[in-house]
Design a protein around this motif. Structure first.
Motif, PDB file in Angstrom:
ATOM      1  N   LEU A  71      70.232  27.753  55.483  1.00  0.00           N
ATOM      2  CA  LEU A  71      69.001  28.303  55.689  1.00  0.00           C
ATOM      3  C   LEU A  71      68.294  27.259  56.874  1.00  0.00           C
ATOM      4  O   LEU A  71      67.703  28.035  57.523  1.00  0.00           O
ATOM      5  CB  LEU A  71      68.061  28.094  54.539  1.00  0.00           C
TER       6      LEU A  71
ATOM      7  N   VAL B 226      69.004  28.789  60.349  1.00  0.00           N
ATOM      8  CA  VAL B 226      68.440  30.020  60.455  1.00  0.00           C
ATOM      9  C   VAL B 226      66.979  29.829  60.748  1.00  0.00           C
ATOM     10  O   VAL B 226      66.336  30.000  59.924  1.00  0.00           O
ATOM     11  CB  VAL B 226      68.749  31.273  59.460  1.00  0.00           C
TER      12      VAL B 226
ATOM     13  N   TRP C  48      64.340  32.861  59.797  1.00  0.00           N
ATOM     14  CA  TRP C  48      64.461  33.445  58.108  1.00  0.00           C
ATOM     15  C   TRP C  48      63.167  34.108  57.631  1.00  0.00           C
ATOM     16  O   TRP C  48      63.323  34.894  57.030  1.00  0.00           O
ATOM     17  CB  TRP C  48      65.105  32.468  57.373  1.00  0.00           C
ATOM     18  N   ARG C  49      62.126  33.283  58.139  1.00  0.00           N
ATOM     19  CA  ARG C  49      61.044  33.874  57.673  1.00  0.00           C
ATOM     20  C   ARG C  49      60.479  35.214  57.903  1.00  0.00           C
ATOM     21  O   ARG C  49      59.634  36.046  57.254  1.00  0.00           O
ATOM     22  CB  ARG C  49      59.829  33.116  57.978  1.00  0.00           C
TER      23      ARG C  49
ATOM     24  N   THR D 208      62.074  37.870  57.737  1.00  0.00           N
ATOM     25  CA  THR D 208      62.744  38.912  56.746  1.00  0.00           C
ATOM     26  C   THR D 208      61.685  39.066  55.842  1.00  0.00           C
ATOM     27  O   THR D 208      61.790  40.333  54.931  1.00  0.00           O
ATOM     28  CB  THR D 208      64.014  38.198  56.039  1.00  0.00           C
TER      29      THR D 208
ATOM     30  N   ARG E 174      62.479  31.889  50.447  1.00  0.00           N
ATOM     31  CA  ARG E 174      63.455  30.970  50.577  1.00  0.00           C
ATOM     32  C   ARG E 174      64.404  30.942  49.427  1.00  0.00           C
ATOM     33  O   ARG E 174      65.709  31.069  49.870  1.00  0.00           O
ATOM     34  CB  ARG E 174      62.745  29.416  50.775  1.00  0.00           C
TER      35      ARG E 174
ATOM     36  N   LEU F 294      66.739  33.970  49.834  1.00  0.00           N
ATOM     37  CA  LEU F 294      67.710  33.847  50.776  1.00  0.00           C
ATOM     38  C   LEU F 294      68.796  32.850  50.542  1.00  0.00           C
ATOM     39  O   LEU F 294      69.967  33.067  50.794  1.00  0.00           O
ATOM     40  CB  LEU F 294      67.228  33.629  52.125  1.00  0.00           C
TER      41      LEU F 294
ATOM     42  N   ALA G 229      69.748  37.000  56.083  1.00  0.00           N
ATOM     43  CA  ALA G 229      68.929  36.084  56.425  1.00  0.00           C
ATOM     44  C   ALA G 229      68.452  36.144  57.678  1.00  0.00           C
ATOM     45  O   ALA G 229      67.541  35.287  58.355  1.00  0.00           O
ATOM     46  CB  ALA G 229      69.081  34.691  55.941  1.00  0.00           C
ATOM     47  N   GLY G 230      68.697  37.345  58.498  1.00  0.00           N
ATOM     48  CA  GLY G 230      68.301  37.530  59.784  1.00  0.00           C
ATOM     49  C   GLY G 230      69.126  36.845  60.846  1.00  0.00           C
ATOM     50  O   GLY G 230      68.733  36.706  62.118  1.00  0.00           O
TER      51      GLY G 230
END
Length: 417
Positions: free
Chosen positions: A359, A362, A365-366, A368, A372, A375, A393-394
């Motif tokens: 994570l 990435v 990711w927020r 999406t 947390r 994901l 997770a984008g």
């Protein structure tokens, strides 16, 4: 008075699908119930132009098991049926032997069915088995679902499991076999009073003077099965109003969830857990009640390898990272039994959970909108310690993550148990 063969055949045929599949399987242990079922189904299949295939699972737990499987093979040959012996070699000596053997039996039968293009398998459970199951579950304070006992049919590992003898007693089947001069094998475990089922069998015999018989308890189970179906339908309708599935996880509107009756809350939560983590024994009611309370109150929780993750007015229910932290798969193979990841140039790479380390790679990711913790347990593509893609997770990087084709659609899953 015992039932006539024609009556037995009619009773069993009434519990089979209106149209038999072209290929039908039957599991035959060699005991009286399954041997009788094999003969009765052979007659039904021949009349309706279906092909009947027989299989025997040899658990290898008794020295006599191999010879007993051969006896069944000869009986099947006498009926001109194709027969296969499926050997279980997976027990390492740990855990509950009976439970592991049962799971292995279903898994082997499902593999056999898929390999032979057999869509449905009939099992020899009788009204006596149903009644014994009701008594054992009554002792565990089971609710409607538990006391509904074994269903007439359900889908397991992509194969329809049929139980056409739940209205037929063991005694009538023994009479049928004796009248036809057919032999069967008596499993010595059927006399072992250490097993709960054998205790229930004795209790049932003691209750017979009160009218508590296999037939009456089987009818009770059938009545409760109808009640269960109604509750399942109400639960499905409630799920459409309060929950939505997003990329394999479920987001629940807490305010809407709080308005549901307590029983529907429990059923909805159990259904969500099963859809995410796969089939298995449901969690204990006390654990479910605690999780329902946590969901009601917007608190975090964990159950059945899943997490409850509050976010504003919603609670996400997702896979728990620790439940999948050690799972690995190759691209195009299933990860966590339900995810298939694909994309160009990823041969030789590995599918693992995204985790906290992934994570961190990435940055977006927020975007999406997913928490947390949700994901972290999502599937990602790795090359060694280097993250290549995290589609949920984008960070797709040209790759995709899809639920396996046979994985139930979320709302439909509430009617499939």
């Amino acid at each position: 008075m015992s039932r006539t063969p024609n009556s037995l055949t009619s009773d069993i045929r009434a519990r089979l699908p209106e149209r038999l599949p072209q290929r039908l399987g039957v599991a035959v242990s060699g005991g009286g119930d399954s041997v009788a079922l094999m003969h009765l189904l052979a007659e039904i299949a021949a009349d309706e132009g279906a092909e009947l295939y027989a299989a025997t699972v040899d658990h290898g737990l008794r020295p006599e098991a191999a010879e007993e499987a051969q006896i069944v093979a000869r009986q099947a040959a006498d009926l001109a049926l194709k027969h296969d012996i499926l050997k279980w070699q997976g027990w390492d000596g740990s855990g509950n032997l009976q439970d592991q053997a049962r799971r292995a039996r279903y898994a082997l039968l499902a593999q056999w069915a898929h390999a032979n293009s057999i869509p449905a398998i009939a099992l020899g459970h009788t009204a006596d088995d149903q009644a014994e199951t009701v008594l054992m579950r009554l002792a565990r304070s089971a609710g409607v679902t538990g006391l509904a006992a074994m269903p007439n049919s359900h889908v397991r590992e992509g194969v329809t499991i049929l139980r056409p003898m739940l209205g037929t007693t063991r005694h009538s089947l023994r009479d049928y076999l004796s009248d036809k001069g057919l032999n069967w094998i008596e499993d010595p475990s059927n006399q072992d009073k250490r097993f709960d089922r054998i205790k229930a069998r004795k209790a049932l015999a003691d209750l017979s003077p009160l009218g508590v018989t296999p037939e009456t308890l089987s009818r009770v189970a059938s009545n409760l099965a109808q009640a269960r179906e109604a509750l399942d339908l109400f639960t499905q309708e409630s799920a459409r109003k309060v929950a939505v599935a997003i990329d394999g996880d479920v987001c629940v509107d807490r305010a809407a969830f709080q308005t549901l009756p307590a029983e529907i809350k429990r059923r909805l939560l159990i259904g969500i857990l099963r859809w995410i983590s796969g089939p298995g024994y449901p969690p204990r009611q006390s654990a479910v009640d605690q999780a329902v309370e946590a969901l009601d109150n917007g608190e975090a929780g964990s159950l059945s390898g899943c997490l409850l993750v509050p976010q504003a007015a919603n609670t996400w229910i997702c896979r728990e990272f620790q439940a999948v932290a050690n799972l690995k798969a190759r691209p195009a193979a299933r990860w966590d039994e339900r995810w298939i990841l694909s994309g160009p140039g990823i041969d030789g790479f590995e599918i693992r959970a995204l985790g906290e380390a992934g994570l961190a790679s990435v940055p977006d990711w927020r975007a999406t909108g997913r928490p947390r913790l949700v994901l972290q347990s999502s599937p990602a593509i790795w090359h060694g310690d280097e993250l290549q893609a995290a589609p949920l997770a984008g960070f797709p990087n040209g790759c995709s993550a899809e639920l396996a084709p046979e994985w139930s659609e979320f709302y439909a899953s509430f009617l499939s148990h």
